[in-house]
Enzyme design. Structure first.
Site, PDB file in Angstrom:
ATOM      1  N   LYS A 153       0.602  -5.072  91.112  1.00 51.36           N
ATOM      2  CA  LYS A 153       1.332  -6.112  91.859  1.00 51.36           C
ATOM      3  C   LYS A 153       0.572  -7.445  91.849  1.00 51.36           C
ATOM      4  O   LYS A 153       1.159  -8.486  91.601  1.00 51.36           O
ATOM      5  CB  LYS A 153       1.557  -5.689  93.335  1.00 51.36           C
ATOM      6  CG  LYS A 153       2.357  -4.414  93.488  1.00 51.36           C
ATOM      7  CD  LYS A 153       2.530  -4.021  94.951  1.00 51.36           C
ATOM      8  CE  LYS A 153       1.257  -3.734  95.717  1.00 51.36           C
ATOM      9  NZ  LYS A 153       0.463  -2.596  95.211  1.00 51.36           N
ATOM     10  N   ARG A 207       5.871  -3.924 103.755  1.00 52.35           N
ATOM     11  CA  ARG A 207       5.464  -2.568 103.412  1.00 52.35           C
ATOM     12  C   ARG A 207       6.063  -1.539 104.360  1.00 52.35           C
ATOM     13  O   ARG A 207       5.797  -0.349 104.205  1.00 52.35           O
ATOM     14  CB  ARG A 207       3.942  -2.471 103.515  1.00 52.35           C
ATOM     15  CG  ARG A 207       3.214  -2.442 102.171  1.00 52.35           C
ATOM     16  CD  ARG A 207       1.722  -2.461 102.490  1.00 52.35           C
ATOM     17  NE  ARG A 207       0.909  -1.983 101.436  1.00 52.35           N
ATOM     18  CZ  ARG A 207       0.163  -2.755 100.624  1.00 52.35           C
ATOM     19  NH1 ARG A 207       0.217  -4.059 100.720  1.00 52.35           N
ATOM     20  NH2 ARG A 207      -0.606  -2.205  99.734  1.00 52.35           N
ATOM     21  N   ARG A 263     -11.183  -1.093  89.272  1.00 54.77           N
ATOM     22  CA  ARG A 263     -10.849  -2.481  89.663  1.00 54.77           C
ATOM     23  C   ARG A 263     -12.086  -3.219  90.185  1.00 54.77           C
ATOM     24  O   ARG A 263     -12.878  -2.699  90.957  1.00 54.77           O
ATOM     25  CB  ARG A 263      -9.771  -2.446  90.752  1.00 54.77           C
ATOM     26  CG  ARG A 263      -9.578  -3.770  91.462  1.00 54.77           C
ATOM     27  CD  ARG A 263      -8.244  -3.897  92.138  1.00 54.77           C
ATOM     28  NE  ARG A 263      -7.933  -2.851  93.080  1.00 54.77           N
ATOM     29  CZ  ARG A 263      -6.732  -2.715  93.640  1.00 54.77           C
ATOM     30  NH1 ARG A 263      -5.754  -3.537  93.330  1.00 54.77           N
ATOM     31  NH2 ARG A 263      -6.515  -1.747  94.503  1.00 54.77           N
ATOM     32  N   ARG A 296     -13.791  -2.943  95.751  1.00 56.03           N
ATOM     33  CA  ARG A 296     -13.308  -2.805  97.131  1.00 56.03           C
ATOM     34  C   ARG A 296     -13.733  -1.460  97.711  1.00 56.03           C
ATOM     35  O   ARG A 296     -13.607  -0.437  97.039  1.00 56.03           O
ATOM     36  CB  ARG A 296     -11.773  -2.897  97.144  1.00 56.03           C
ATOM     37  CG  ARG A 296     -11.263  -4.311  97.081  1.00 56.03           C
ATOM     38  CD  ARG A 296      -9.781  -4.404  96.807  1.00 56.03           C
ATOM     39  NE  ARG A 296      -8.933  -3.534  97.598  1.00 56.03           N
ATOM     40  CZ  ARG A 296      -7.608  -3.514  97.509  1.00 56.03           C
ATOM     41  NH1 ARG A 296      -6.995  -4.339  96.658  1.00 56.03           N
ATOM     42  NH2 ARG A 296      -6.892  -2.707  98.250  1.00 56.03           N
ATOM     43  N   ARG A 314      -4.155   6.022 100.798  1.00 57.75           N
ATOM     44  CA  ARG A 314      -3.254   4.869 100.629  1.00 57.75           C
ATOM     45  C   ARG A 314      -1.987   5.282  99.889  1.00 57.75           C
ATOM     46  O   ARG A 314      -0.892   4.798 100.194  1.00 57.75           O
ATOM     47  CB  ARG A 314      -3.974   3.744  99.880  1.00 57.75           C
ATOM     48  CG  ARG A 314      -4.965   3.005 100.793  1.00 57.75           C
ATOM     49  CD  ARG A 314      -5.985   2.205 100.021  1.00 57.75           C
ATOM     50  NE  ARG A 314      -5.399   1.213  99.154  1.00 57.75           N
ATOM     51  CZ  ARG A 314      -5.979   0.727  98.061  1.00 57.75           C
ATOM     52  NH1 ARG A 314      -7.172   1.155  97.700  1.00 57.75           N
ATOM     53  NH2 ARG A 314      -5.377  -0.175  97.330  1.00 57.75           N
TER      54      ARG A 314
HETATM   55  P1  ADP Z   1      -3.034  -2.687  96.930  1.00 59.76           P
HETATM   56  O1  ADP Z   1      -2.606  -3.937  96.219  1.00 59.76           O
HETATM   57  O2  ADP Z   1      -4.049  -1.955  96.151  1.00 59.76           O
HETATM   58  O3  ADP Z   1      -1.882  -1.839  97.340  1.00 59.76           O
HETATM   59  P2  ADP Z   1      -3.592  -4.508  99.100  1.00 59.76           P
HETATM   60  O4  ADP Z   1      -4.659  -5.435  98.721  1.00 59.76           O
HETATM   61  O5  ADP Z   1      -2.171  -4.980  99.023  1.00 59.76           O
HETATM   62  O6  ADP Z   1      -3.761  -3.164  98.261  1.00 59.76           O
HETATM   63  O7  ADP Z   1      -3.792  -3.975 100.576  1.00 59.76           O
HETATM   64  C1  ADP Z   1      -5.039  -3.486 101.012  1.00 59.76           C
HETATM   65  C2  ADP Z   1      -4.895  -2.950 102.428  1.00 59.76           C
HETATM   66  O8  ADP Z   1      -4.501  -4.028 103.297  1.00 59.76           O
HETATM   67  C3  ADP Z   1      -3.817  -1.900 102.613  1.00 59.76           C
HETATM   68  O9  ADP Z   1      -4.272  -0.574 102.328  1.00 59.76           O
HETATM   69  C4  ADP Z   1      -3.492  -2.070 104.114  1.00 59.76           C
HETATM   70  O10 ADP Z   1      -4.509  -1.479 104.918  1.00 59.76           O
HETATM   71  C5  ADP Z   1      -3.583  -3.580 104.277  1.00 59.76           C
HETATM   72  N1  ADP Z   1      -2.271  -4.215 104.056  1.00 59.76           N
HETATM   73  C6  ADP Z   1      -1.927  -5.024 103.023  1.00 59.76           C
HETATM   74  N2  ADP Z   1      -0.649  -5.422 103.150  1.00 59.76           N
HETATM   75  C7  ADP Z   1      -0.164  -4.853 104.275  1.00 59.76           C
HETATM   76  C8  ADP Z   1       1.091  -4.846 104.933  1.00 59.76           C
HETATM   77  N3  ADP Z   1       2.143  -5.525 104.457  1.00 59.76           N
HETATM   78  N4  ADP Z   1       1.207  -4.124 106.081  1.00 59.76           N
HETATM   79  C9  ADP Z   1       0.173  -3.458 106.594  1.00 59.76           C
HETATM   80  N5  ADP Z   1      -1.026  -3.392 106.017  1.00 59.76           N
HETATM   81  C10 ADP Z   1      -1.214  -4.075 104.863  1.00 59.76           C
HETATM   82  P1  ADP Z   2      -2.145  -3.823  92.917  1.00 62.90           P
HETATM   83  O1  ADP Z   2      -2.120  -5.252  93.388  1.00 62.90           O
HETATM   84  O2  ADP Z   2      -0.762  -3.255  92.744  1.00 62.90           O
HETATM   85  O3  ADP Z   2      -3.008  -2.954  93.753  1.00 62.90           O
HETATM   86  P2  ADP Z   2      -3.749  -4.858  90.686  1.00 62.90           P
HETATM   87  O4  ADP Z   2      -2.933  -5.947  90.073  1.00 62.90           O
HETATM   88  O5  ADP Z   2      -4.895  -5.251  91.527  1.00 62.90           O
HETATM   89  O6  ADP Z   2      -2.778  -3.817  91.458  1.00 62.90           O
HETATM   90  O7  ADP Z   2      -4.247  -3.910  89.489  1.00 62.90           O
HETATM   91  C1  ADP Z   2      -5.071  -2.777  89.732  1.00 62.90           C
HETATM   92  C2  ADP Z   2      -6.102  -2.683  88.601  1.00 62.90           C
HETATM   93  O8  ADP Z   2      -5.456  -2.339  87.384  1.00 62.90           O
HETATM   94  C3  ADP Z   2      -6.864  -3.974  88.326  1.00 62.90           C
HETATM   95  O9  ADP Z   2      -8.180  -3.647  87.963  1.00 62.90           O
HETATM   96  C4  ADP Z   2      -6.101  -4.608  87.140  1.00 62.90           C
HETATM   97  O10 ADP Z   2      -6.968  -5.387  86.307  1.00 62.90           O
HETATM   98  C5  ADP Z   2      -5.606  -3.376  86.402  1.00 62.90           C
HETATM   99  N1  ADP Z   2      -4.268  -3.542  85.813  1.00 62.90           N
HETATM  100  C6  ADP Z   2      -3.202  -4.182  86.358  1.00 62.90           C
HETATM  101  N2  ADP Z   2      -2.114  -4.066  85.553  1.00 62.90           N
HETATM  102  C7  ADP Z   2      -2.511  -3.329  84.493  1.00 62.90           C
HETATM  103  C8  ADP Z   2      -1.832  -2.852  83.294  1.00 62.90           C
HETATM  104  N3  ADP Z   2      -0.530  -3.114  83.081  1.00 62.90           N
HETATM  105  N4  ADP Z   2      -2.550  -2.125  82.427  1.00 62.90           N
HETATM  106  C9  ADP Z   2      -3.868  -1.830  82.666  1.00 62.90           C
HETATM  107  N5  ADP Z   2      -4.547  -2.246  83.746  1.00 62.90           N
HETATM  108  C10 ADP Z   2      -3.885  -2.984  84.651  1.00 62.90           C
END
Ligand code: ADP
Ligand code: ADP
Length: 215
Positions: free
Chosen positions: A15, A90, A128, A161, A172
């Protein structure tokens, strides 16, 4: 009408990466709830302290504080033509709050659901790396920085992280299935949900996204 693109999908599906690509290609601001919480944690604000206690366990931060934080962000002038919302809403309560907020600015939501199987999510989160300054995202196999441990964009140090530890990621993903997936169903039922295969390489996912958004 201003368009607010909502990116839904499990942890690690891409994302943040795709939001960055989209922001550059279509010129909308990228708003990540996770980045906003991490910024608050870094600055040791009250919100940061509260959020950290949930984030460390892989739980969602309570709806009221999350909604207030996003409402404040999307009320800023740079969001008046729309924005890319990465990781918000979410929960159904957050989706409802977003709908009410956007009604005030006559904005519309375009929901995008990016998916991939669990093994892909584990591989992506475990490799990551983020930059300290602005949260630019890298991967130790799939998206290496030019110089190990250093951000290509702003030169800051890269870190992993705490909540990307395997046990926390497992929680998660569980939380995602319980609390966020019903929201995907909601957007599917109201029509217009865009579904994208996130298990492809970054460029292909971006291409699919851009062509689906044009339709
Ligand atoms: P990822 O992209 O890997 O899913 P995020 O960076 O979006 O993780 O979120 C990290 C953490 O921040 C989540 O596990 C949650 O604890 C919190 N968080 C992020 N967005 C929301 C949301 N919309 N509602 C509640 N908690 C959130
Ligand atoms: P999210 O926000 O959904 O948690 P991220 O964009 O942070 O996901 O991506 C999670 C990890 O995977 C990061 O280390 C990123 O560089 C890698 N990544 C994202 N998209 C791809 C893809 N299409 N193929 C391989 N690696 C990816």
């Amino acid at each position: 009408m201003a368009t607010y693109i909502v990116l839904l999908g499990p942890p690690g599906v891409g994302k943040g990466t795709q939001s960055g690509m989209l922001a550059r290609k279509i010129g909308l601001v990228h708003i990540s709830s996770g980045d906003l919480f991490r910024e608050n944690i870094k600055n040791q604000t009250e919100l940061g302290k509260l959020a950290k206690s949930f984030i460390d366990k892989g739980e969602l931060v309570p709806d009221d504080v999350t909604i207030a934080m996003i409402r404040e962000r999307i009320s800023k002038p740079d969001c008046k033509n729309g924005a890319i919302l990465d990781g918000f809403p979410r929960t159904p309560v957050q989706a409802d709050a977003l709908k009410k907020t956007l009604a005030e600015f006559s904005g519309q939501v375009k929901a995008v659901y990016i998916t991939a199987e669990e093994a892909v999510l584990i591989e992506r989160t475990s490799g990551r790396w983020l930059c300290r300054k602005q949260g630019h995202v890298y991967h130790e196999k799939f998206n290496l920085p030019k110089q190990a441990g250093v951000c290509d964009v702003d030169g800051s140090e890269l870190y992993q992280r705490d909540d990307d530890k395997k046990e926390t990621v497992a929680n998660r993903i569980r939380v995602y299935f319980e609390q966020t997936l019903p929201l995907v169903e909601h957007y599917r039922q109201i029509g217009g949900l865009i579904e994208i295969n996130g298990a492809q390489d970054v460029e292909q996912v971006t291409k699919d996204l851009l062509s689906a958004l044009k339709r």
